[in-house]
Design a protein around this motif. Sequence first.
Motif, PDB file in Angstrom:
ATOM      1  N   GLY A  34       8.534   5.333  -1.239  1.00 12.84           N
ATOM      2  CA  GLY A  34       8.727   3.893  -1.391  1.00 12.84           C
ATOM      3  C   GLY A  34       9.027   3.199  -0.083  1.00 12.84           C
ATOM      4  N   LEU A  35       9.815   3.845   0.763  1.00 18.39           N
ATOM      5  CA  LEU A  35      10.160   3.260   2.063  1.00 18.39           C
ATOM      6  C   LEU A  35       8.914   3.074   2.916  1.00 18.39           C
ATOM      7  N   PHE A  36       8.065   4.082   2.979  1.00 17.31           N
ATOM      8  CA  PHE A  36       6.841   3.990   3.773  1.00 17.31           C
ATOM      9  C   PHE A  36       5.906   2.920   3.212  1.00 17.31           C
ATOM     10  N   VAL A  37       5.780   2.876   1.876  1.00 18.16           N
ATOM     11  CA  VAL A  37       4.899   1.882   1.260  1.00 18.16           C
ATOM     12  C   VAL A  37       5.404   0.474   1.535  1.00 18.16           C
ATOM     13  N   TRP A  38       6.711   0.282   1.439  1.00 13.43           N
ATOM     14  CA  TRP A  38       7.286  -1.046   1.681  1.00 13.43           C
ATOM     15  C   TRP A  38       7.093  -1.484   3.136  1.00 13.43           C
ATOM     16  N   VAL A  39       7.376  -0.594   4.065  1.00 15.07           N
ATOM     17  CA  VAL A  39       7.245  -0.934   5.485  1.00 15.07           C
ATOM     18  C   VAL A  39       5.787  -1.231   5.834  1.00 15.07           C
ATOM     19  N   SER A  40       4.865  -0.474   5.258  1.00 15.24           N
ATOM     20  CA  SER A  40       3.460  -0.620   5.604  1.00 15.24           C
ATOM     21  C   SER A  40       2.763  -1.755   4.866  1.00 15.24           C
ATOM     22  N   PHE A  41       3.013  -1.862   3.558  1.00 20.06           N
ATOM     23  CA  PHE A  41       2.289  -2.838   2.734  1.00 20.06           C
ATOM     24  C   PHE A  41       3.178  -3.954   2.187  1.00 20.06           C
ATOM     25  N   GLN A  42       4.430  -3.992   2.647  1.00 18.71           N
ATOM     26  CA  GLN A  42       5.366  -5.050   2.276  1.00 18.71           C
ATOM     27  C   GLN A  42       5.638  -5.056   0.765  1.00 18.71           C
ATOM     28  N   ILE A  43       6.085  -6.190   0.269  1.00 20.94           N
ATOM     29  CA  ILE A  43       6.526  -6.287  -1.122  1.00 20.94           C
ATOM     30  C   ILE A  43       5.376  -6.033  -2.096  1.00 20.94           C
ATOM     31  N   GLU A  44       4.148  -6.429  -1.710  1.00 23.43           N
ATOM     32  CA  GLU A  44       3.009  -6.224  -2.601  1.00 23.43           C
ATOM     33  C   GLU A  44       2.776  -4.742  -2.876  1.00 23.43           C
ATOM     34  N   GLY A  45       2.911  -3.929  -1.834  1.00 23.47           N
ATOM     35  CA  GLY A  45       2.711  -2.496  -1.999  1.00 23.47           C
ATOM     36  C   GLY A  45       3.770  -1.853  -2.869  1.00 23.47           C
ATOM     37  N   ILE A  46       5.020  -2.240  -2.675  1.00 23.52           N
ATOM     38  CA  ILE A  46       6.098  -1.627  -3.444  1.00 23.52           C
ATOM     39  C   ILE A  46       6.050  -2.071  -4.897  1.00 23.52           C
ATOM     40  N   VAL A  47       5.599  -3.306  -5.150  1.00 22.60           N
ATOM     41  CA  VAL A  47       5.443  -3.764  -6.539  1.00 22.60           C
ATOM     42  C   VAL A  47       4.392  -2.923  -7.244  1.00 22.60           C
TER      43      VAL A  47
END
Length: 260
Positions: A34-47
């Motif tokens: 989740g941390l990597f996805v958030w840092v890379s793709f921002q809120i859209e990725g983590i959603v």
Amino acid sequence: MIIIVTIVLGFFVYIAYRLSFLTAGGAIASWLVGLFVWVSFQIEGIVLLCLFFITSSLLSKFKKKKKMKLKTIEDESKGREAGQVFANGGVAFIASAGHLIVPHPFWIGLLVASLAEATADTWASEIGVLSRRKPFHLLRLRQVESGISGAVSIPGSIAALTGAFVMGVAGTEFLFDHWWPLSILFTTAGFFGNIVDTFLGGSVQVAYRCPICKIETETTIHCNHPTKQIKGYEWLTNNVVNFLSSLAAGVLGGVAVLWM
């Protein structure tokens, strides 16, 4: 900002751990992905990642007692382990790392399509085992017990297509600015990956037979006794098959983005 993200993710995976959606190892793995996805793709990725995790976790609890009566199903009462997290989210982790190093739309397609496959596979598994009719094994060409890899059912197939579609549409909306043709391609890639999973699971994935109840299972211990390998390669477990299938779908989705 990264400190806030780290704390927020830690809070949510802790809640998931307390609700028995994740084991301790699974919680750490989920936090890392989740941390990597958030840092890379921002809120859209983590959603998008949360959409997969929440729907899959809720479906795993749906009619749980009935599912656990099936002797072929592995007990996940303590939650998803780290291996299962990386099996479904490992490609998302790779996509995030790749996008951080060399930003490119290919990595976004890899992320969305891999999660479309993971969603399709999980929804198919959780819904398919509840089918009133025994599933049909695509390679053995006969009906088998519910929960055996390589078998399909009508409810499971519908669930797989629905899961791929939901994630494909969501990914397009969140990360590709409503470019609707891509949602069809992501849905196709996700469902294709699910088919790959079915054939790998029914052919080369390792399977065992319990010496007590004679049931086919994916576990090395059943009825409190060691099981005997009957097919596949020992290293090619269900987690490995899940990862390879999501990778196949992800690459197809990434190529689709390049093609479009």
